[in-house]
Scaffold this motif. Structure first.
Motif, PDB file in Angstrom:
ATOM      1  N   THR A   1    -127.431 -47.872  -8.083  1.00 46.13           N
ATOM      2  CA  THR A   1    -128.217 -48.221  -6.899  1.00 46.13           C
ATOM      3  C   THR A   1    -129.667 -47.816  -7.122  1.00 46.13           C
ATOM      4  N   ARG A   2    -130.576 -48.690  -6.762  1.00 49.22           N
ATOM      5  CA  ARG A   2    -132.005 -48.419  -6.930  1.00 49.22           C
ATOM      6  C   ARG A   2    -132.679 -48.256  -5.575  1.00 49.22           C
ATOM      7  N   ASN A   3    -133.592 -47.311  -5.486  1.00 48.24           N
ATOM      8  CA  ASN A   3    -134.346 -47.124  -4.251  1.00 48.24           C
ATOM      9  C   ASN A   3    -135.806 -46.863  -4.587  1.00 48.24           C
ATOM     10  N   SER A   4    -136.645 -47.167  -3.628  1.00 48.34           N
ATOM     11  CA  SER A   4    -138.085 -46.928  -3.798  1.00 48.34           C
ATOM     12  C   SER A   4    -138.616 -46.035  -2.685  1.00 48.34           C
ATOM     13  N   SER A   5    -137.724 -45.226  -2.096  1.00 52.18           N
ATOM     14  CA  SER A   5    -138.132 -44.353  -0.994  1.00 52.18           C
ATOM     15  C   SER A   5    -139.138 -43.323  -1.489  1.00 52.18           C
ATOM     16  N   PRO A   6    -140.289 -43.229  -0.860  1.00 52.93           N
ATOM     17  CA  PRO A   6    -141.325 -42.302  -1.344  1.00 52.93           C
ATOM     18  C   PRO A   6    -140.984 -40.839  -1.140  1.00 52.93           C
ATOM     19  N   ASP A   7    -139.985 -40.537  -0.299  1.00 55.70           N
ATOM     20  CA  ASP A   7    -139.638 -39.140  -0.051  1.00 55.70           C
ATOM     21  C   ASP A   7    -138.443 -38.677  -0.872  1.00 55.70           C
TER      22      ASP A   7
ATOM     23  N   THR B   1    -141.672 -38.289   7.597  1.00 52.63           N
ATOM     24  CA  THR B   1    -141.244 -37.137   8.393  1.00 52.63           C
ATOM     25  C   THR B   1    -139.737 -36.945   8.482  1.00 52.63           C
ATOM     26  N   ARG B   2    -138.940 -37.894   7.994  1.00 49.37           N
ATOM     27  CA  ARG B   2    -137.501 -37.814   8.261  1.00 49.37           C
ATOM     28  C   ARG B   2    -136.825 -36.594   7.630  1.00 49.37           C
ATOM     29  N   MET B   3    -137.351 -36.072   6.529  1.00 48.52           N
ATOM     30  CA  MET B   3    -136.737 -34.924   5.860  1.00 48.52           C
ATOM     31  C   MET B   3    -137.163 -33.588   6.473  1.00 48.52           C
ATOM     32  N   ARG B   4    -138.337 -33.539   7.086  1.00 49.28           N
ATOM     33  CA  ARG B   4    -138.889 -32.273   7.566  1.00 49.28           C
ATOM     34  C   ARG B   4    -139.073 -32.199   9.076  1.00 49.28           C
ATOM     35  N   GLY B   5    -139.222 -33.344   9.729  1.00 49.62           N
ATOM     36  CA  GLY B   5    -139.493 -33.327  11.153  1.00 49.62           C
ATOM     37  C   GLY B   5    -140.973 -33.118  11.427  1.00 49.62           C
ATOM     38  N   THR B   6    -141.323 -33.099  12.690  1.00 49.73           N
ATOM     39  CA  THR B   6    -142.714 -32.903  13.100  1.00 49.73           C
ATOM     40  C   THR B   6    -142.777 -31.905  14.249  1.00 49.73           C
ATOM     41  N   GLY B   7    -143.993 -31.441  14.540  1.00 51.41           N
ATOM     42  CA  GLY B   7    -144.169 -30.547  15.673  1.00 51.41           C
ATOM     43  C   GLY B   7    -144.179 -29.091  15.277  1.00 51.41           C
ATOM     44  N   VAL B   8    -144.338 -28.232  16.273  1.00 50.68           N
ATOM     45  CA  VAL B   8    -144.518 -26.810  16.035  1.00 50.68           C
ATOM     46  C   VAL B   8    -143.295 -26.184  15.384  1.00 50.68           C
ATOM     47  N   TRP B   9    -142.093 -26.592  15.799  1.00 48.95           N
ATOM     48  CA  TRP B   9    -140.884 -25.988  15.243  1.00 48.95           C
ATOM     49  C   TRP B   9    -140.684 -26.402  13.787  1.00 48.95           C
ATOM     50  N   ALA B  10    -140.988 -27.644  13.465  1.00 50.78           N
ATOM     51  CA  ALA B  10    -140.900 -28.097  12.075  1.00 50.78           C
ATOM     52  C   ALA B  10    -141.914 -27.354  11.208  1.00 50.78           C
ATOM     53  N   ASP B  11    -143.110 -27.131  11.755  1.00 47.49           N
ATOM     54  CA  ASP B  11    -144.139 -26.390  11.011  1.00 47.49           C
ATOM     55  C   ASP B  11    -143.714 -24.944  10.762  1.00 47.49           C
ATOM     56  N   LEU B  12    -143.111 -24.321  11.748  1.00 45.12           N
ATOM     57  CA  LEU B  12    -142.651 -22.940  11.586  1.00 45.12           C
ATOM     58  C   LEU B  12    -141.547 -22.847  10.534  1.00 45.12           C
ATOM     59  N   LEU B  13    -140.651 -23.821  10.543  1.00 42.13           N
ATOM     60  CA  LEU B  13    -139.582 -23.831   9.553  1.00 42.13           C
ATOM     61  C   LEU B  13    -140.155 -24.003   8.149  1.00 42.13           C
TER      62      LEU B  13
ATOM     63  N   ASP C   1    -138.848 -42.434   9.915  1.00 42.58           N
ATOM     64  CA  ASP C   1    -140.094 -42.588   9.172  1.00 42.58           C
ATOM     65  C   ASP C   1    -140.040 -41.793   7.870  1.00 42.58           C
ATOM     66  N   PHE C   2    -140.374 -42.456   6.743  1.00 42.86           N
ATOM     67  CA  PHE C   2    -140.296 -41.809   5.431  1.00 42.86           C
ATOM     68  C   PHE C   2    -141.121 -40.522   5.368  1.00 42.86           C
TER      69      PHE C   2
ATOM     70  N   ALA D   1    -135.385 -24.623  -5.149  1.00 46.21           N
ATOM     71  CA  ALA D   1    -134.809 -24.722  -3.812  1.00 46.21           C
ATOM     72  C   ALA D   1    -135.458 -25.851  -3.038  1.00 46.21           C
ATOM     73  N   GLY D   2    -134.710 -26.393  -2.099  1.00 50.12           N
ATOM     74  CA  GLY D   2    -135.235 -27.424  -1.212  1.00 50.12           C
ATOM     75  C   GLY D   2    -134.473 -27.388   0.100  1.00 50.12           C
ATOM     76  N   TYR D   3    -135.067 -27.925   1.140  1.00 49.63           N
ATOM     77  CA  TYR D   3    -134.367 -27.965   2.432  1.00 49.63           C
ATOM     78  C   TYR D   3    -134.638 -29.299   3.113  1.00 49.63           C
ATOM     79  N   ILE D   4    -133.719 -29.674   3.994  1.00 49.58           N
ATOM     80  CA  ILE D   4    -133.857 -30.898   4.782  1.00 49.58           C
ATOM     81  C   ILE D   4    -133.420 -30.582   6.206  1.00 49.58           C
ATOM     82  N   VAL D   5    -134.218 -30.980   7.160  1.00 48.29           N
ATOM     83  CA  VAL D   5    -133.866 -30.804   8.564  1.00 48.29           C
ATOM     84  C   VAL D   5    -132.769 -31.812   8.926  1.00 48.29           C
ATOM     85  N   LEU D   6    -131.866 -31.417   9.801  1.00 47.16           N
ATOM     86  CA  LEU D   6    -130.751 -32.269  10.204  1.00 47.16           C
ATOM     87  C   LEU D   6    -131.208 -33.679  10.557  1.00 47.16           C
ATOM     88  N   ARG D   7    -130.525 -34.664   9.965  1.00 42.73           N
ATOM     89  CA  ARG D   7    -130.796 -36.075  10.248  1.00 42.73           C
ATOM     90  C   ARG D   7    -129.613 -36.657  11.023  1.00 42.73           C
TER      91      ARG D   7
END
Length: 420
Positions: free
Chosen positions: A108-114, A358-370, A355-356, A309-315
């Motif tokens: 499978t091929r993908n071109s997702s920038p994230d 922000t989908r892995m990290r989220g947005t807003g103050v709580w995402a920034d703190l994480l 949205d490519f 290490a890496g992390y992803i916010v719940l999707r």
């Protein structure tokens, strides 16, 4: 396309309106009480992640279960006269059904920038690990199956995956690159012990010297150290082990049939001792459930030998959202609203934003703190946190295979590598 046997999943008609007693007739028919069509309580099954068999978005009918009078229904208000529940009243354990299919293509091929990779491969559809948060659950809707319990109990094995991979690697148009195995569903889920599709795929990639990246939460990956270690020595293999929490009790409900957190830490240590680079994937981070464990998971993984290490916010795309909400109500009813409110804070007021950017990290103050917590812990522990491992793998030694056509000295369906 896999063909599954059809099983009854309730009544294929709209849920009936609750009948009411006719005041004019004065009838007092006990069969027309609201309890006649009461919903059965939805409770989590041991060893399963989803609480229900939620219908997929492509289903043309909705199925609802209700008591038809053939089974005893006990009510709290019935008092001491109510019969005690017995083992016969409990729903039967859900068995795993595996269906085979012949894949037409496998890479499978993908071109997702994230995403740090462009090629991936999945030997199985569905995953018996039963992780309630799995973003691949909605893909079961394309098979006419539920993204809920069906996803983790009615699996598809691509029995010809190794042969198809061999054919695709042999094409002149194939450009050597890292192939990520198990990105959609875990390539080392329990049925791999018998099927060994992942093992055969790794053997081909090993012989062709095509770099591979593995993502898993299973201890079965240790079986293939004999293939992965020589590849890693040539810069052609990396493994990411997913650890969401160190709390075994939470993990048993969140990822019911995956290896325990302690066992996954041992996997990291074993792979590192064999010379295989390992990163820890803290995915997903669930507010107020696994999120408090973020730094502790990183510390334990680094102590075991992980150097990235890496992390992803719940999707929560498509059907994953209602399934996760059901899971919250079943296991964490005291904090369900709080969890969803925090998720929506990081998703622009919605359960999910695809949205490519922000989908892995989220947005807003709580995402920034994480993000700040993760960055500070990474610097303190001295580990790489920028997903650069894929770029370091070496595809320059790739050896294009020659596929021997069936019938020329070898049986059909038994294509082998001939590298020389």
């Amino acid at each position: 396309m896999a063909s599954f046997p059809k099983f009854p999943q309730g009544i294929a008609r709209p849920f009936p309106e609750q009948p009411t007693r006719s005041a004019a007739s004065g009838e007092d028919d006990a069969t027309l009480t609201p309890e006649t069509f009461i919903h059965r309580d939805q409770t989590a099954q041991k060893g399963r992640g989803a609480v229900t068999n939620l219908r997929g978005r492509y289903e043309s009918v909705a199925r609802e279960e209700f008591d038809d009078g053939w089974q005893a229904v006990h009510f709290a208000e019935a008092g001491p006269q109510a019969a005690e529940s017995t083992e016969e009243d409990e729903p039967p354990r859900l068995k795993t059904i595996v269906t085979e299919e012949d894949a037409r293509s496998i890479i499978t091929r993908n071109s997702s920038p994230d995403l740090p990779f462009s090629l991936s491969l999945n030997p199985y559809r569905g995953c018996e690990h039963g992780c309630i948060y799995c973003f691949a659950r909605p893909s079961h809707s394309y098979l006419g199956l539920s993204p809920g319990l069906d996803f983790e109990s009615r699996l598809v094995a691509k029995r010809n995956a190794p042969e198809v991979l061999l054919r695709e690697l042999a094409k002149p148009s194939y450009e050597p690159d890292t192939i990520t195995v198990g990105i959609n569903t875990d390539a080392y889920q329990p049925i791999e012990r018998e099927r060994q599709l992942t093992r055969r795929i790794l053997q081909i990639l090993h012989d062709c010297e095509n770099p591979v990246a593995l993502i898993t939460k299973s201890s079965l990956v240790e079986r293939d150290i004999d293939l992965l270690a020589p590849m890693a020595a040539k810069g052609q293999a990396i493994v990411a082990v997913t650890i969401t929490t160190l709390d075994a009790a939470i993990a048993r409900t969140l990822e019911p049939r995956a290896a325990s957190p302690a066992r996954r830490l041992r996997v990291i240590r074993t792979l590192v001792e064999a010379g295989i680079p390992v990163s820890v994937s803290i995915a997903p981070v669930i507010p107020f459930v696994t999120e408090p464990d973020l730094e502790r998971v990183m510390e334990a993984a680094v102590e075991a030998g992980a150097r990235q290490a890496g992390y992803i916010v719940l999707r929560l795309p498509w059907e994953v959202s209602p399934l996760f909400r059901q899971w919250l109500q079943a296991h964490f009813p005291d904090r369900a609203a709080r969890v969803m409110n925090r998720i929506q804070d990081m998703r622009g007021g919605k359960d999910y934003d695809a949205d490519f950017a922000t989908r892995m990290r989220g947005t807003g103050v709580w995402a920034d703190l994480l993000h700040q917590r993760f960055e500070k812990a990474s610097r303190r522990l001295g580990i790489d946190h920028r997903n650069r491992a894929f770029a370091t793998l070496d595809a320059s030694r790739f050896k294009r295979p020659m596929v021997v056509p069936a019938g020329q000295g070898r049986p059909a369906g038994d294509a082998q590598l001939d590298l020389f």
